[in-house]
Motif scaffolding. Structure first.
Motif, short mmCIF file in Angstrom:
data_model
loop_
_atom_site.label_atom_id
_atom_site.label_comp_id
_atom_site.label_asym_id
_atom_site.label_seq_id
_atom_site.Cartn_x
_atom_site.Cartn_y
_atom_site.Cartn_z
N TYR A 122 17.02 58.37 32.45
CA TYR A 122 16.15 59.27 31.69
C TYR A 122 15.90 58.73 30.28
O TYR A 122 14.75 58.58 29.85
CB TYR A 122 16.75 60.67 31.61
CG TYR A 122 15.94 61.61 30.75
CD1 TYR A 122 14.84 62.27 31.27
CD2 TYR A 122 16.26 61.80 29.41
CE1 TYR A 122 14.07 63.11 30.48
CE2 TYR A 122 15.50 62.64 28.61
CZ TYR A 122 14.41 63.30 29.15
OH TYR A 122 13.66 64.11 28.36
N MET A 125 21.22 71.65 31.88
CA MET A 125 19.85 71.60 31.38
C MET A 125 19.72 72.71 30.34
O MET A 125 19.82 73.90 30.66
CB MET A 125 18.85 71.82 32.52
CG MET A 125 18.93 70.77 33.60
SD MET A 125 18.68 69.10 32.96
CE MET A 125 17.05 69.29 32.27
N ARG A 141 6.67 68.01 25.67
CA ARG A 141 7.42 68.99 26.47
C ARG A 141 6.55 69.49 27.62
O ARG A 141 5.36 69.51 27.55
CB ARG A 141 7.85 70.18 25.60
CG ARG A 141 8.73 69.72 24.42
CD ARG A 141 9.32 70.90 23.70
NE ARG A 141 10.11 70.50 22.57
CZ ARG A 141 11.36 70.10 22.66
NH1 ARG A 141 11.97 70.08 23.84
NH2 ARG A 141 12.04 69.73 21.58
N SER A 170 13.68 66.85 28.97
CA SER A 170 12.70 67.70 29.66
C SER A 170 13.11 67.81 31.13
O SER A 170 13.53 66.84 31.75
CB SER A 170 11.30 67.11 29.53
OG SER A 170 11.23 65.86 30.18
N ARG A 171 12.97 68.99 31.64
CA ARG A 171 13.47 69.26 32.99
C ARG A 171 12.77 68.44 34.08
O ARG A 171 13.44 67.88 34.94
CB ARG A 171 13.35 70.75 33.30
CG ARG A 171 13.96 71.15 34.64
CD ARG A 171 13.89 72.64 34.87
NE ARG A 171 14.54 73.00 36.13
CZ ARG A 171 15.83 73.20 36.29
NH1 ARG A 171 16.65 73.05 35.26
NH2 ARG A 171 16.33 73.52 37.46
N TRP A 173 14.00 64.81 33.97
CA TRP A 173 15.43 64.73 34.27
C TRP A 173 15.67 64.87 35.77
O TRP A 173 16.48 64.14 36.35
CB TRP A 173 16.19 65.80 33.51
CG TRP A 173 17.68 65.75 33.74
CD1 TRP A 173 18.39 66.37 34.72
CD2 TRP A 173 18.63 64.99 32.98
NE1 TRP A 173 19.72 66.07 34.62
CE2 TRP A 173 19.91 65.22 33.56
CE3 TRP A 173 18.54 64.15 31.88
CZ2 TRP A 173 21.07 64.64 33.05
CZ3 TRP A 173 19.70 63.58 31.37
CH2 TRP A 173 20.95 63.82 31.97
N LEU A 174 14.96 65.78 36.41
CA LEU A 174 15.11 65.93 37.85
C LEU A 174 14.61 64.70 38.59
O LEU A 174 15.19 64.29 39.61
CB LEU A 174 14.35 67.18 38.32
CG LEU A 174 14.90 68.52 37.82
CD1 LEU A 174 14.04 69.67 38.32
CD2 LEU A 174 16.35 68.71 38.25
#
Length: 374
Positions: A149, A333, A374, A209-210, A213-214
């Protein structure tokens, strides 16, 4: 009457006749010269450099035991298996003794794979990075996800896979730690000298940021489960395309994927047999090993580098600085933290020339440059 001179009688006043030595005579040297001349002529005739009239090219006839059509040999060459050929000729050598059996059993490589290997070199060997316990597996997954990431959040999936493959190549190389977290956070206990800059430059103070990251988590899981990204080969180093470090000349470039240039060691240190270190399986505590708040304090000139003495603002509880967002916990998170109130700005100086009073202002379209998306 004039007396006759007897020439057969040697006068006594002359030197005695020299005795004949046992060396080769004139006949011997004549024969030797003739042999050399004949040999040179034969050599010239055989090479075609000299071909007088009546002489053709040199040729020799060798008897062959293999006839143009030999039923026995033909049957051996068309046998379906080695066992069938061995029944015809028991003296046939075993093909396994020269290592051809495994090569012939493999399917032919597609042209795209051959072209990729010609560019990047050999790919890494598939390997399952399974920790000894569930905690070790979670630590390895988090450390690899963090590296992917923070190093390639804005990259494509292949850009992320290149970073993941480089980290795992280091884990299996004897010149680096043999754990995932050990490789990712190597040197992070000292600001500015870590192997991966995100682990010691305060970058981890920003909440990830989600979505990205996923995505990094998914690519990390596939890499730990044995997926090999052949696009970077056996790369153990990389850097962005915006720079060219001094150590780049001492390595071999494998490929350019996204915004990164990947390199591997020169010589045998960069060949597949060098990646022989077994995976330890016991993962250390994830880093960074220098608190993020202290990293930012050192970069801002408000802190003291490790080893230079205690840091007054950070002694005791590892609380973040007032103007620094806390680092996210491993695997968690967190929501974006609100920015602290900005301190009062000093009054801008005034100049006699009104054009100088606008110095330092940023145009409206560039005011948000450098902020996180974001």
């Amino acid at each position: 009457m004039k007396p006759e001179l007897n020439l057969a009688v040697r006068p006594t006043w002359r030197d005695p006749a020299p005795a004949r030595t046992a060396g080769p005579g004139r006949d011997y040297w004549a024969v030797l010269v003739a042999v050399v001349v004949v040999a040179c002529l034969a050599l010239m005739l055989s090479t075609g450099q000299y071909r007088p009239r009546g002489f053709g090219p040199y040729s020799v006839t060798v008897p062959l035991s293999f006839k143009p059509y030999d039923p026995a040999r033909w049957a051996i060459m068309n046998s379906d298996s080695y066992e069938d050929a061995l029944k015809i000729d028991p003296t046939l050598p075993d093909p396994a003794s020269v290592g051809y059996a495994d090569a012939t059993a493999l399917p032919p490589a597609p042209p795209a794979q051959l072209q990729q290997e010609a560019l990047t070199g050999p790919a890494a060997t598939p390997y399952m990075f399974r920790g000894l316990t569930a905690l070790d597996r979670e630590r390895a997954h988090y450390c690899l996800t963090a590296a992917i990431y923070y190093e390639a959040a804005s990259e494509s999936d292949d850009g992320m896979r290149g970073v993941a493959q480089t980290v795992l190549n280091r884990v299996r190389h004897p010149s680096f730690p043999n754990t995932v977290c050990g490789v990712v956070f190597q040197g992070s206990e000292r600001a500015g000298v870590c192997q991966f800059t995100f682990s010691c430059d305060g970058a981890m103070a920003r909440a990830p940021s989600r979505p990205n990251w996923l995505r990094a988590s998914r690519i990390a899981a596939a890499a730990l489960n044995g997926h090999v990204f052949a696009g970077v080969g056996l790369a153990t180093h990389y850097h962005t395309t915006a720079i060219w470090p001094r150590w780049g000349k001492s390595l071999v470039m494998t490929n350019i994927v996204g915004a990164h240039i990947f390199h591997r060691w020169r010589g045998r240190w960069g060949m597949p047999d060098a990646f022989r270190s077994p995976y330890l399986g016991r993962e250390p505590v994830p880093g960074p090993y220098l608190p993020v708040a202290q990293q930012l304090a050192i970069l801002k000139g408000k802190g003291i580098a490790p080893g230079a003495g205690p840091v007054p603002a950070l002694a005791g509880a590892p609380a973040p600085l007032p103007d620094v967002a806390p680092a996210p916990m491993p695997g968690a998170m967190t929501a974006p933290q609100p920015a602290p109130p900005a301190p009062a700005a000093a009054p801008a100086p005034t100049y006699s020339d009104p054009r100088l009073n606008q110095s330092g202002q940023v145009r409206e379209e560039f005011r948000k440059s450098g902020e996180w998306i974001r």
